[in-house]
Design an enzyme around this catalytic site. Sequence first.
Site, PDB file in Angstrom:
ATOM      1  N   GLN A 326       0.825  -1.373  -0.165  1.00  0.00           N
ATOM      2  CA  GLN A 326       0.007   0.212   0.011  1.00  0.00           C
ATOM      3  C   GLN A 326       0.883   1.358   0.044  1.00  0.00           C
ATOM      4  O   GLN A 326       0.688   2.392  -0.780  1.00  0.00           O
ATOM      5  CB  GLN A 326      -0.992   0.056   1.297  1.00  0.00           C
ATOM      6  CG  GLN A 326      -1.703   1.300   1.374  1.00  0.00           C
ATOM      7  CD  GLN A 326      -2.790   1.606   0.358  1.00  0.00           C
ATOM      8  OE1 GLN A 326      -3.186   0.769  -0.399  1.00  0.00           O
ATOM      9  NE2 GLN A 326      -2.836   2.819   0.131  1.00  0.00           N
ATOM     10  N   GLU A 327       1.842   1.247   0.778  1.00  0.00           N
ATOM     11  CA  GLU A 327       2.749   2.435   1.015  1.00  0.00           C
ATOM     12  C   GLU A 327       3.674   2.512  -0.497  1.00  0.00           C
ATOM     13  O   GLU A 327       3.672   3.729  -0.655  1.00  0.00           O
ATOM     14  CB  GLU A 327       3.628   2.189   2.113  1.00  0.00           C
ATOM     15  CG  GLU A 327       3.028   2.440   3.367  1.00  0.00           C
ATOM     16  CD  GLU A 327       2.543   3.567   3.807  1.00  0.00           C
ATOM     17  OE1 GLU A 327       2.341   4.450   2.906  1.00  0.00           O
ATOM     18  OE2 GLU A 327       2.360   3.930   5.100  1.00  0.00           O
ATOM     19  N   SER A 328       4.322   1.644  -0.874  1.00  0.00           N
ATOM     20  CA  SER A 328       5.191   1.920  -1.916  1.00  0.00           C
ATOM     21  C   SER A 328       5.192   1.030  -3.238  1.00  0.00           C
ATOM     22  O   SER A 328       6.002   1.102  -4.233  1.00  0.00           O
ATOM     23  CB  SER A 328       6.752   1.833  -1.256  1.00  0.00           C
ATOM     24  OG  SER A 328       6.841   0.347  -0.908  1.00  0.00           O
TER      25      SER A 328
END
Length: 499
Positions: A326-328
Amino acid sequence: WRHPSIAYTRPMLIHFTLQARQLLCLLMIGLTPLISGCEETPAPTTLERVRDEGALRVVTRNSPTTYFQDINGETGFEYELSKLFAESLGVELKIEMADNLDDLFERLNQPDGVALAAAGLVESPGRKDQARFSHSYLEVTPQVVYRSGKLRPTQPKDLPGKRIMVLKGSSHAEQLTALKSELPELQFEESDAVEVVDLLRMVDEGVIDLTLVDSNELAMNQVYFPNVRVAFDFAEPTRVAWTVAARDDDSLLNEANKFLDRVIKNGTLQRLKERFYGHVDELGYVGAYTFAQHLQQRLPRYEKQFRKNAQDQGVDWRLMAALGYQESLWQPEVTSKTGVRGLMMLTQRTAQAMGVANRLDPAQSIYGGTKYFAHVKEQLPASIAEPDRTWLALAAYNVGSGHLEDARELARKEGLNPDKWLDVKKMLPRLAQKQWYSKTKYGYARGGEPVHFVNNIRRYYDILSWATQPQLEGTQLADSSLHKPAINKIPPKEELAPM
Ligand code: GLU
């Protein structure tokens, strides 16, 4: 002189005994209809049988759309739905896994067989003699699936000459058989040794040219197979439903229908659909196969780090991997405008607090992110129980513990439960509206964001859970077979009997 007397008394005795039994029987029938031997008593209905056994025996398929084990145990759309049904009947749910569709219908039709089949089954004319269907809880379209990069078939008459495989005994085998009467040159194979995931993998790898599966199966599995694409819709949408054996009485079917009507009306079914099928809506079709690509290409580089750090911090590595995605999108060098960086997108402050010197080093980033998540979760009030604790911790990871506390306070004021994610997520978007945030302690926040954040992570987490379920143990990402969630061994080509 005794002879006549004996000759006389014996019939008397018999006569008396008969009368007494008749009398007794009359009494018994009135008292308990279950005592047999007096008169034909009715067999228990299917519903009575379930209640007597204290268990609802359900047969299903082991597949991501129906039933599987994840880290928390049994799950899957059909499992969760039938569990709710069993609960509504006040009985236990007992799941049986069929080896294939023929086995499934056999178990359903055995005299002391299972009560219900909940297996993503499509109502089809060919099943009339074996099964009676409940009200439908899902509508699906049968779709022809091909491998991207190859010539795309667009209509049924493009199918002859292709290597096609479907599940033996499936609605699709039935549909192809019907087509064969119009297109006699059409050839296809039916296999009882594979599941839908295997069919899709075989298309993905080019082992077969085409398969025919239901749209929900493709949607669910697209995230594992980057090369599979819809060629065309094969037929009109069909209805997926539960079934009882054809010869069963109506009692259980009626209860199932009442239950299904209820969950359709009260939104429970919609929630289950979002939980299990939401990732494709959320990711979009392109996002789904992009995820599949990343699962194959990127995650293996970081899996060891996720496993190790998660174990050290006492959290689930799949959740941390989902968070990282989700982050990267599992890219270690990402930098955002706001100065958040690295695979786990740590802020400078968080990185410092966690003792991370270089945020762009994936190992350090995973270390810092996992430690920070464990810390945030630890800080939550003890009243918040799992699984909500995990979802609220993710929201806090994204929006900050202060803002999360504000949203929980808003929930409290609304008479909602501040310990439940379902309730808190309704409040979070209010943190972006002045009428609400002006009265909170920490003020404005982009409150819609943590809701998407948590939703997405839950989806990635579900996908990873299926792909790493215990029965697939040994198939780890590191050996590059995790993205192949096969549950049945695929027999070599020669063993697959052509039709
Ligand atoms: N829904 C199919 C059926 O009813 C089984 C799964 C599939 O082949 O996609 O036979």
